[in-house]
Scaffold this motif. Structure first.
Motif, short mmCIF file in Angstrom:
data_model
loop_
_atom_site.label_atom_id
_atom_site.label_comp_id
_atom_site.label_asym_id
_atom_site.label_seq_id
_atom_site.Cartn_x
_atom_site.Cartn_y
_atom_site.Cartn_z
N LEU A 32 1.03 -0.97 0.04
CA LEU A 32 -0.27 -0.16 0.25
C LEU A 32 0.98 1.03 0.17
CD1 LEU A 32 -2.45 -1.73 2.37
CD2 LEU A 32 -2.72 -1.40 -0.05
N GLU A 33 0.58 2.35 -1.14
CA GLU A 33 1.47 3.40 -1.73
C GLU A 33 0.51 4.07 -1.15
OE1 GLU A 33 4.70 3.86 -0.79
OE2 GLU A 33 3.87 6.23 -1.75
N ARG A 34 0.83 5.54 -0.49
CA ARG A 34 0.37 6.59 -0.39
C ARG A 34 0.17 7.57 -1.52
NH1 ARG A 34 3.08 11.52 2.96
NH2 ARG A 34 5.23 10.00 2.33
N GLY A 46 20.24 11.62 -5.43
CA GLY A 46 21.51 10.10 -4.96
C GLY A 46 22.09 9.27 -5.63
N ARG A 47 22.71 8.66 -4.58
CA ARG A 47 22.94 7.78 -5.55
C ARG A 47 22.93 6.62 -4.38
NH1 ARG A 47 29.48 7.74 -4.75
NH2 ARG A 47 29.77 9.63 -4.29
N LEU A 48 22.89 5.43 -5.52
CA LEU A 48 22.48 4.39 -4.50
C LEU A 48 24.13 3.27 -4.69
CD1 LEU A 48 21.29 1.82 -3.25
CD2 LEU A 48 20.22 1.77 -5.79
N VAL A 104 17.66 8.19 -10.03
CA VAL A 104 15.87 9.16 -10.11
C VAL A 104 15.02 8.16 -9.18
CG1 VAL A 104 14.24 10.17 -11.50
CG2 VAL A 104 16.56 10.69 -11.70
N ARG A 105 14.33 8.88 -8.60
CA ARG A 105 13.71 7.68 -7.27
C ARG A 105 11.93 7.60 -8.44
NH1 ARG A 105 14.70 6.57 -2.41
NH2 ARG A 105 12.85 4.99 -2.49
N ALA A 106 11.81 8.53 -8.55
CA ALA A 106 10.71 8.20 -9.38
C ALA A 106 11.13 7.30 -10.38
CB ALA A 106 10.43 9.60 -10.27
N GLY A 301 13.92 -0.50 6.09
CA GLY A 301 14.69 1.45 5.95
C GLY A 301 14.74 2.40 6.61
N ASP A 302 14.15 3.15 6.38
CA ASP A 302 14.17 4.55 6.93
C ASP A 302 12.89 4.47 8.40
OD1 ASP A 302 16.16 6.05 5.42
OD2 ASP A 302 14.42 7.71 4.45
N THR A 303 12.28 3.86 8.08
CA THR A 303 11.56 3.83 10.02
C THR A 303 12.67 2.64 10.76
OG1 THR A 303 9.93 3.49 7.98
CG2 THR A 303 9.07 2.45 10.45
C1 LIG Z 1 18.10 14.76 0.35
C2 LIG Z 1 18.36 13.43 1.30
C3 LIG Z 1 19.64 12.54 0.18
C4 LIG Z 1 19.44 11.48 1.04
N1 LIG Z 1 21.16 10.43 -0.44
C5 LIG Z 1 21.12 9.60 -0.37
C6 LIG Z 1 22.36 9.02 -1.48
O1 LIG Z 1 22.72 9.74 -1.82
N2 LIG Z 1 22.53 7.33 -1.21
C7 LIG Z 1 21.57 6.68 -0.36
O2 LIG Z 1 21.56 5.46 -0.09
N3 LIG Z 1 20.56 7.41 0.20
C8 LIG Z 1 20.48 8.23 0.44
N4 LIG Z 1 19.10 9.23 1.01
C9 LIG Z 1 18.69 8.23 2.25
C10 LIG Z 1 17.36 7.79 1.76
O3 LIG Z 1 16.77 8.05 0.32
C11 LIG Z 1 16.38 7.02 2.32
O4 LIG Z 1 17.11 5.88 2.93
C12 LIG Z 1 15.70 6.04 1.70
O5 LIG Z 1 14.98 6.40 0.15
C13 LIG Z 1 14.73 5.02 2.18
O6 LIG Z 1 14.24 3.93 1.71
P1 LIG Z 1 12.80 3.75 2.16
O7 LIG Z 1 11.74 2.40 1.40
O8 LIG Z 1 12.55 3.25 4.09
O9 LIG Z 1 11.71 4.90 2.50
P2 LIG Z 1 11.13 6.16 1.75
O10 LIG Z 1 11.83 5.71 0.29
O11 LIG Z 1 10.74 7.16 2.18
O12 LIG Z 1 9.27 5.11 0.85
C14 LIG Z 1 8.46 5.12 1.96
C15 LIG Z 1 7.04 5.19 1.27
O13 LIG Z 1 6.38 4.48 1.98
C16 LIG Z 1 6.04 5.75 1.81
N5 LIG Z 1 4.17 5.94 3.41
C17 LIG Z 1 4.20 6.51 4.25
N6 LIG Z 1 3.48 6.70 5.07
C18 LIG Z 1 2.18 5.79 4.20
C19 LIG Z 1 1.26 5.43 4.69
N7 LIG Z 1 0.91 5.80 5.77
N8 LIG Z 1 0.50 4.47 3.51
C20 LIG Z 1 0.97 4.31 2.30
N9 LIG Z 1 2.58 4.59 2.08
C21 LIG Z 1 2.93 6.05 2.87
C22 LIG Z 1 5.53 6.27 1.30
O14 LIG Z 1 4.71 7.02 -0.09
C23 LIG Z 1 7.11 6.37 0.67
O15 LIG Z 1 6.69 5.75 -1.09
C24 LIG Z 1 18.96 10.29 0.94
C25 LIG Z 1 17.56 11.66 1.72
C26 LIG Z 1 17.06 12.34 1.83
C27 LIG Z 1 16.30 12.41 1.71
#
Ligand SMILES: Cc1cc2nc3c(=O)[nH]c(=O)nc-3n(C[C@H](O)[C@H](O)[C@H](O)COP(=O)(O)OP(=O)(O)OC[C@H]3O[C@@H](n4cnc5c(N)ncnc54)[C@H](O)[C@@H]3O)c2cc1C
Lengths: 429, 258
Positions: A32-34, A46-48, A104-106, A301-303
């Motif tokens: 589920l993605e908002r 960013g870079r991976l 590019v994340r999109a 992930g970030d959570t």
């Molecule tokens: C400016 C910036 C620069 C960065 N540079 C780097 C880099 O160069 N290299 C690197 O490795 N990392 C970088 N990071 C960190 C990296 O982007 C994150 O660690 C990564 O995106 C985490 O992925 P994720 O899937 O945990 O979270 P996200 O990508 O944040 O995904 C979470 C998803 O959950 C969805 N969501 C949230 N709440 C709900 C809800 N209630 N219901 C349904 N969906 C929901 C959101 O819409 C989102 O799609 C950077 C971050 C930032 C902000």
């Protein structure tokens, strides 16, 4: 209550990586993605760094829509109008497959969502989860809009803000001092212009980080990544520093001022701003990692706070993919054993502990503390600039000898008690 | 009564950017057009009220690789089944080709008493397809419908004209193209989306319809005026002097006093 085997909250890299592994194993998965689509709301630099994750789902990465492999690394220290750039262009960065790609994340997340669907999972965009349902301490499902759906396991990958997980008591509420604000502009430039400006072979990319007075003494820095036909130019600034400043400085003003610098302006000249985005970045390090699994859930992930900023390397996406992968592995085991309790899911934390994810975060344990030292963003960039500027200066007066100039600079700016203290505090990073 | 709703998907216009006067659609996800959602809502409402028994969503993919995925939104909104016509020869069809394909598909479907369309698509809004299909199938057509009621073997609609509202009735089978005032389309909840997964969805090719591939689209010459750079001439002096200099410049350019 209607139910499925696994619900993944959040279709970012962490959630999608978990869903991919689960769907591949034939489990019933619903992501589920908002956002309007996966990638719509996700922000990175960013870079991976791909080397750590190539082993997970190896069939995926060769066809991933990456932008450019990073062949040149640049670090710029800036203060008082002096920019000192160190450039590293090593054959090793590309040997045996590039170590990192700009992304590019999109594009990347949307592509991964398609792959997840091909494996048979359901990915539902435009679907905001409102609540994690709990019963007797166990996560039993989710509520989205008026509908409640049950699941044997919920993968909580909602990103940095932890709105759902903290409300459900799975993780602490995020604190400003453990986060930075990241924001950036995407500026379109033709591929050839990018390659000329950063001295790149066709198709190759550069990553440039900036430290010093671009953040006006606050923790953080600026970054620049070259995509195929655009550059991502942005900043990451400590939220607590930003908050304490109280002089009315707005984050966007820092970026605007940065873009106007005579050293930066020619890099982006003629470009068209196509996008502006902002996002929180977890920077608390390992001390802010919550309990990773409990009855009926895992966090990824970030959570889970799996991200760090080590000044010259910023990582989060590779951790997101890895944690999603290990989450899927653990859930597969738990499902096979018919035990989705904390005990049944315990292998998740074990895998993260023995993999690079928690080991690298452990190694980086002291970085957040060191980063709180403002001299890192004021004194040192200025000192390096002063020293090299004096070495390179030819004025009207007779010049001091080269070594003397350098020694003066070193004595003035580096041989002090404060520097020794800083060096001591940095011994563990 | 069986209803067939013709549904077009198009790149999400809110996400399309224009660069150098060209719409950038690469990577932009598709979605069902706005008026098509109104048509679906009208059909589902008729079924819910008991006036119709079955609603089929019919979609010509028109180059959308993921049409079979995107059409599931129609199923979640309440359509009972869906048919997607996807064929490499239909990547960029014109309105005549789309209408021919829809007509063939409707003939192939066992039953269709009411054919619903949006008045025009969200991207091109040529407003041709509904009328063309009605013509090909020899059906009466009601356009600009702001209400749709069906009773026995007639359909009755109010038509939104500029300064009047017409009430028109046609015998079934008939084709109706609706405008946005007709209703407020529902946003399906998660449960509906899950249920949609198990509803029947067929994908047909042109061979399944037994019709020939349409003739490729022809190029249209642009009649847009040529783009010109600004001249960046700044006139100085008093207002009168500026006006004079300005008029002189216009005459020199051949804009005035020819
Ligand atoms: C400016 C910036 C620069 C960065 N540079 C780097 C880099 O160069 N290299 C690197 O490795 N990392 C970088 N990071 C960190 C990296 O982007 C994150 O660690 C990564 O995106 C985490 O992925 P994720 O899937 O945990 O979270 P996200 O990508 O944040 O995904 C979470 C998803 O959950 C969805 N969501 C949230 N709440 C709900 C809800 N209630 N219901 C349904 N969906 C929901 C959101 O819409 C989102 O799609 C950077 C971050 C930032 C902000």
């Amino acid at each position: 209550m209607e139910s499925v085997e696994c619900i993944v909250v959040g279709g970012g890299l962490a959630g999608l990586s978990a869903a991919y592994g689960l769907a591949e194993a034939g489990l019933e998965v619903m992501v589920l993605e908002r956002g309007d689509y996966s990638g719509a709301k996700n922000v990175t630099g960013g870079r991976l760094y791909v080397k750590p994750i190539r082993g997970f789902y190896p069939e995926l990465w060769d066809e991933a829509p990456f932008e450019r492999p990073v062949a040149r690394e640049l670090v710029t220290m800036m203060a008082d109008g002096a920019h000192t750039t160190v450039e590293i262009a090593s054959d090793r960065f590309l040997e045996g497959g590039p170590q990192s790609y700009t992304v590019v994340r999109a594009k990347l997340d949307q592509w991964l969502a398609d792959k997840v669907m091909e494996k048979g999972a359901m990915v539902v965009p435009n679907m905001k989860v409102d609540e994690l349902l709990r019963k007797d301490g166990r996560v039993i499902g989710i509520r989205a809009g008026g509908d409640e759906i049950g699941a044997d396991v919920v993968v909580v990958a909602e990103g940095v803000l932890r709105l759902l997980s903290s409300a459900a008591g799975l993780a602490a509420q995020p604190q400003p001092r453990h986060h930075a604000l990241g924001y950036k502009e995407v500026i379109e430039l033709p591929a050839g212009v990018i390659e000329d400006r950063w001295h790149l072979n066709p198709g190759e990319g550069a990553a440039q980080l900036f430290m010093g007075d671009c953040t006006r003494g606050m923790m953080g820095g600026a970054f620049l990544y070259t995509n195929k036909e655009s550059i991502a130019l942005g900043m990451v600034v400590g939220m607590e520093d930003m908050r304490r400043r109280r002089d009315g400085t707005e984050s966007w003003q820092l970026l605007d001022a940065f873009k106007e610098l005579p050293q930066i302006r020619p890099l982006i000249a003629g470009g068209t701003a196509a996008e502006y985005s902002a996002h929180a970045v977890p920077e608390g390090g390992i001390t802010q990692v919550p309990r990773l699994a409990g009855d009926g859930y895992v966090v990824a992930g970030d959570t889970a706070g799996l991200s760090f900023n080590a000044l010259v390397t910023v990582r989060g996406m590779d951790f997101a993919v890895a944690s999603g992968y290990y989450a899927a592995e653990a859930i597969k085991k738990a499902k096979a054993a018919g035990d989705c309790s904390a005990a049944g899911l315990a292998s998740y934390e074990q895998s993260l502990r023995s993999s690079f994810v928690l080991r690298d975060l452990e190694t980086a344990r002291n970085i957040p503390g060191v980063m709180e030292n403002p001299r890192l963003f004021t004194h040192y960039p200025a000192a390096v600039g002063r020293l090299l500027e004096s070495v390179y200066t030819v004025g009207e007066q007779p010049q001091a000898g080269l070594v003397k100039k350098a020694w003066n600079g070193v004595r003035r700016d580096f041989l002090s008690l404060a520097t020794l203290r800083d060096a001591w505090s940095m011994r563990k990073i | 009564m069986d209803i067939v709703v013709c549904v077009k998907t198009n790149p999400d216009l809110e996400l399309v950017r224009v660069k150098d006067r060209v719409a950038q659609t690469e990577g932009v996800p598709y979605k069902i057009g706005d008026l098509e959602k109104n048509a679906l809502e009208a059909a589902v409402t008729l079924r819910e009220s008991g006036a119709a028994s079955n609603v089929t969503a019919l979609c010509v993919a028109e180059g959308n690789r993921k049409a079979a995925e995107d059409i599931k939104v129609a199923l979640a909104m309440g359509a009972d089944e869906a048919v997607v016509i996807d064929d490499p020869a239909l990547a960029e069809p014109d309105q005549a080709a789309v209408a021919a394909v829809i007509a063939a598909a409707v003939r192939k479907l066992s039953a269709c008493d009411l054919l619903l369309f949006g008045e025009g698509s969200s991207d091109n809004y040529t407003g041709q397809v509904g009328a063309r299909v009605a013509e090909l199938l020899d059906l009466p057509q009601i356009g600009y419908a702001r209400t749709v009621e069906a009773e026995g073997d007639v359909v009755r609609c109010e038509r939104s004209m500029d300064d009047v509202i017409e009430t028109v009735q046609a015998p079934l089978p008939a084709a109706v193209t609706v405008v946005s005032e007709v209703n407020e389309p529902r946003i399906p909840g998660l449960m509906q989306i899950m249920k949609a997964k198990s509803k029947p969805l067929q994908v047909w090719s042109l061979a399944d319809l037994d019709i020939e591939a349409p003739v490729p689209v022809r190029e249209i010459e642009s009649n847009l005026a040529e783009e010109q750079d600004r001249k960046h001439i700044v006139f100085e002096g008093t207002a009168a002097e500026q006006a004079e200099a300005f008029v002189d410049a216009l005459i020199r350019e051949g804009v005035l006093g020819r």
